[in-house]
Design an enzyme around this catalytic site. Structure first.
Site, short mmCIF file in Angstrom:
data_model
loop_
_atom_site.label_atom_id
_atom_site.label_comp_id
_atom_site.label_asym_id
_atom_site.label_seq_id
_atom_site.Cartn_x
_atom_site.Cartn_y
_atom_site.Cartn_z
N GLY A 69 0.79 -1.22 0.00
CA GLY A 69 0.00 0.00 0.00
C GLY A 69 0.83 1.27 0.00
O GLY A 69 0.52 2.23 -0.72
N CYS A 325 3.00 1.91 10.36
CA CYS A 325 4.04 2.65 9.65
C CYS A 325 4.63 3.78 10.48
O CYS A 325 5.58 4.45 10.05
CB CYS A 325 3.48 3.21 8.34
SG CYS A 325 2.98 1.93 7.17
#
Length: 386
Positions: A69, A325
């Site tokens: 992604g 992340c």
């Protein structure tokens, strides 16, 4: 371990595992090789491309496979901006984007681009009219995520898309958290580019996809790249791509029923949280039409999120303190600061996210563990701060 971190990563479906194993064993050729072994692998890639396109209401020619992604966001934005570059250097995004998008736009500012950072309301939602006001003659692209993976708020993407279409501004959207949870039909949604991720829907990690509507001009990030029509360098992970497509089909076919089930679990959690001895604040949009059914953002008042996460892990429950992340950053979560929370309030943030293995019993057990962690914390003479 009770797993409540599905927004970070999902276990692979049995369907995906079976497909991955079979393809890895039997279709090992490089899909751009011209011999029969390569052609067989290429045919599977193209079938997977067609499957993903069908599931999102797009055209096969617009699908490009990536390494996940985050890479999807970066490659889509860079390729489209290069393709639109002669039109101007003004970009639009929000202050609540995924780190891959947020950091990309920060980098573009350092390169001399001008970025309009659109604010959000107390629920994390954009007012489309502020995007209309931000558009200029030299605006070439807007990037607005569809669903936020930390607080779960959904953006009014259709209204935003209509505004961008009227102004001839390309619109990209990070749809990784929405795909498989909410309907995603690009035949009706006025968006030019999206990114999706295999690991969010029961597929293997390290695989994602970008869709760029055919007709939207883009240029390769690196000139001379040959794979994926020049969109991305590197040999394709054929087993991963096929497993991604298989899991996407499995997930989307069950998405309406599963979304209702997840929403019911989310409501159950909120009901149980209101009965806890110690106060836990709920973040994100309260309207089911405007939040993801599998994400529940919380703040255990007075307890730092990292401490809550470690205590829950000790008690056998996996939760998170936001996007995977962003792990390792010492600053308060950006999502909470954007919503107007103080540094201390922002540091209280934790996220519960649900999936296939989540049921009422496991969720209720997890919430009892959260209460246990809170009671233990408040009974300590020295309130631990990490």
């Amino acid at each position: 371990m009770i797993y409540l971190d599905y927004a970070a990563a999902t276990p692979m479906t049995e369907t995906a595992l079976d497909v991955y194993t079979k393809v890895a064993r039997e279709f090992f050729g490089n899909p751009i090789s011209l011999h029969n072994t390569g052609t067989a692998a290429a045919e599977l890639v193209e079938a997977s491309r067609a499957m993903i396109a069908r599931l999102i209401g797009g055209e096969k020619e617009g699908i490009y496979f990536t390494g996940g992604g985050s890479e999807s966001n970066e490659l889509a934005l860079e390729s489209i901006i290069k393709g639109q570059g002669k039109k101007g250097s003004h970009l639009i995004t929000t202050v609540l984007e995924h780190s891959s998008v947020y950091n990309y736009f920060r980098e573009k500012e350092r390169q001399g681009f001008e970025v309009a950072w659109i604010p959000v309301n107390e629920y994390g939602q954009v007012n489309p009219e502020e995007i209309r006001e931000a558009i200029r003659e030299d605006t070439i692209l807007a990037s607005i995520h569809y669903g936020n993976g930390e607080i779960g708020t959904i953006q009014p993407l259709e209204a935003i898309g209509d505004i961008c279409r009227e102004a001839d501004v390309v619109l990209h959207s990070d749809c990784a958290q929405v795909f498989g949870k909410k309907p995603l039909n690009l035949a009706e949604l006025p968006v030019d580019s999206i990114s999706i991720s295999s690991s969010k829907i029961g597929g293997p990690k390290g695989i994602g996809a970008v869709y760029i509507r055919p007709g939207v001009r883009w240029l390769p990030k690196i000139e001379g790249t040959t794979h994926e029509s020049g969109f991305r360098a590197g040999t394709l992970d054929v087993p991963g791509i096929c497993a991604f497509a298989a899991s996407a089909k499995w997930t989307v076919e069950r998405s309406l029923e599963e979304s209702v089930r997840l929403e019911n679990l989310r409501n159950l959690a909120i009901h149980e949280l209101q009965r806890l001895t110690h106060k836990v604040a709920i973040e994100g949009h309260p309207d089911p039409a405007w939040h993801l059914p599998h994400v529940l953002a919380l703040r255990p008042i007075g307890m730092e999120g990292q401490y809550a996460m470690l205590e829950m892990n000790r008690l056998g429950v996996a939760i998170s303190t936001g996007s995977a992340c962003l792990v390792g950053q010492s600053a308060p979560p950006r999502a909470m600061k954007v919503l107007g929370r103080s540094d201390m309030e922002a540091k209280e943030f934790i996220r519960l996210s649900f999936g296939r293995s989540t049921d009422e019993q496991s969720l209720e057990t997890a919430l009892l563990k959260l209460e246990e962690a809170l009671v233990t914390f408040y009974n300590r003479k020295d309130k631990v701060r990490i």
